[in-house]
Design a protein around this motif. Structure first.
Motif, PDB file in Angstrom:
ATOM      1  N   SER A 184       0.830  -1.201   0.000  1.00  0.00           N
ATOM      2  CA  SER A 184       0.000   0.000   0.000  1.00  0.00           C
ATOM      3  C   SER A 184       0.867   1.254   0.000  1.00  0.00           C
ATOM      4  N   GLY A 185       2.087   1.139   0.547  1.00  0.00           N
ATOM      5  CA  GLY A 185       3.010   2.265   0.530  1.00  0.00           C
ATOM      6  C   GLY A 185       3.416   2.653  -0.885  1.00  0.00           C
ATOM      7  N   GLU A 186       3.636   1.649  -1.739  1.00  0.00           N
ATOM      8  CA  GLU A 186       3.987   1.924  -3.129  1.00  0.00           C
ATOM      9  C   GLU A 186       2.831   2.614  -3.849  1.00  0.00           C
ATOM     10  N   LYS A 187       1.607   2.200  -3.545  1.00  0.00           N
ATOM     11  CA  LYS A 187       0.431   2.824  -4.154  1.00  0.00           C
ATOM     12  C   LYS A 187       0.319   4.286  -3.745  1.00  0.00           C
ATOM     13  N   ALA A 188       0.522   4.558  -2.446  1.00  0.00           N
ATOM     14  CA  ALA A 188       0.429   5.929  -1.948  1.00  0.00           C
ATOM     15  C   ALA A 188       1.533   6.800  -2.549  1.00  0.00           C
ATOM     16  N   LYS A 189       2.735   6.245  -2.684  1.00  0.00           N
ATOM     17  CA  LYS A 189       3.857   6.990  -3.261  1.00  0.00           C
ATOM     18  C   LYS A 189       3.581   7.361  -4.707  1.00  0.00           C
ATOM     19  N   LYS A 190       3.022   6.427  -5.491  1.00  0.00           N
ATOM     20  CA  LYS A 190       2.709   6.700  -6.896  1.00  0.00           C
ATOM     21  C   LYS A 190       1.622   7.767  -7.004  1.00  0.00           C
TER      22      LYS A 190
END
Length: 224
Positions: free
Chosen positions: A164-170
């Motif tokens: 979910s961190g990668e999604k938020a970063k994108k």
């Protein structure tokens, strides 16, 4: 207890053992006699070396294991599994008990003890993008690689990211790239700048759409 008294007890017990005639009685006396003899021996040893008898055995310090965090991995997926590939040189040659992985509903922790009691590598992810089934997740060792098979709770669902961190970063990066209106400028000027920026950075479809919108806008205004 006084060691002299114990010695007398031992002598008397030996006399009783000699005089006893029944085997059961002899066994009972023999057990008690050995206990007394052991106690006498312990006291004699303590009296001869009082320092060593009071020493407390020192515990050996537990070795400090250096833990290195794994930050790089590759991933792929099928309808049923998320596949995580972790490269660790020589991992396939390690004893199986030195490679472990714990799976949670949205997490996993891979630990590889590369040097016994000295060096360990760890990959811990606590915020997977979607739920997995821990009981049906597993891992296996390949040449220089650990393959983690995370069983998807929802079969057939595609994960665009691992965490979910990668999604938020994108999402944050995309938001920062969006052109913003300047409140201090004339709204029409800001709008034109925003559309120009979108045109310059957009793909062919975006360029055609903006060009068409400009053309239609000029036609309505009767502009050249």
């Amino acid at each position: 207890m006084d060691i002299g008294e114990l010695r007398q007890d031992v002598e008397q017990m030996r006399d009783l053992l000699v005089k006893a005639t029944r085997s059961r009685v002899k066994d009972i006396i023999g057990v008690e006699l050995r206990k007394l003899e052991h106690e006498v021996s312990r006291l004699e040893k303590a009296a001869a070396d009082p320092v060593s008898s009071t020493e407390v055995p020192q515990k050996k310090p537990r070795p400090q294991i250096q833990t290195q965090t794994i930050t790089n991995y590759a991933w792929d997926q099928s309808d049923k599994f998320m596949k995580i590939y972790v490269t660790i040189k020589g991992v396939h040659s390690l004893p199986k008990e030195r490679v472990t992985c714990e799976f949670g509903k949205r997490s996993f922790r891979l630990q590889v003890e590369e040097e016994e009691n000295k060096r360990r590598s760890e990959l811990y992810i606590s915020t997977l993008l979607e739920d997995i089934n821990p009981e049906e997740s597993w891992y296996k060792l390949k040449t220089d690689t650990v393959l983690l098979m995370l069983k998807k709770s929802t079969t057939g669902k595609t994960w665009p990211y691992v965490t979910s961190g990668e999604k938020a970063k994108k999402a944050k990066e995309d938001n920062e790239k969006k052109p913003k209106m300047d409140d201090d400028k004339d709204p029409n000027d800001s709008l034109m700048e925003m559309m120009k920026k979108m045109y310059d950075e957009g793909d062919d479809d975006m360029k055609r759409t903006i060009a068409q919108a400009w053309t239609q806008s000029k036609d309505k205004k009767g502009g050249p």
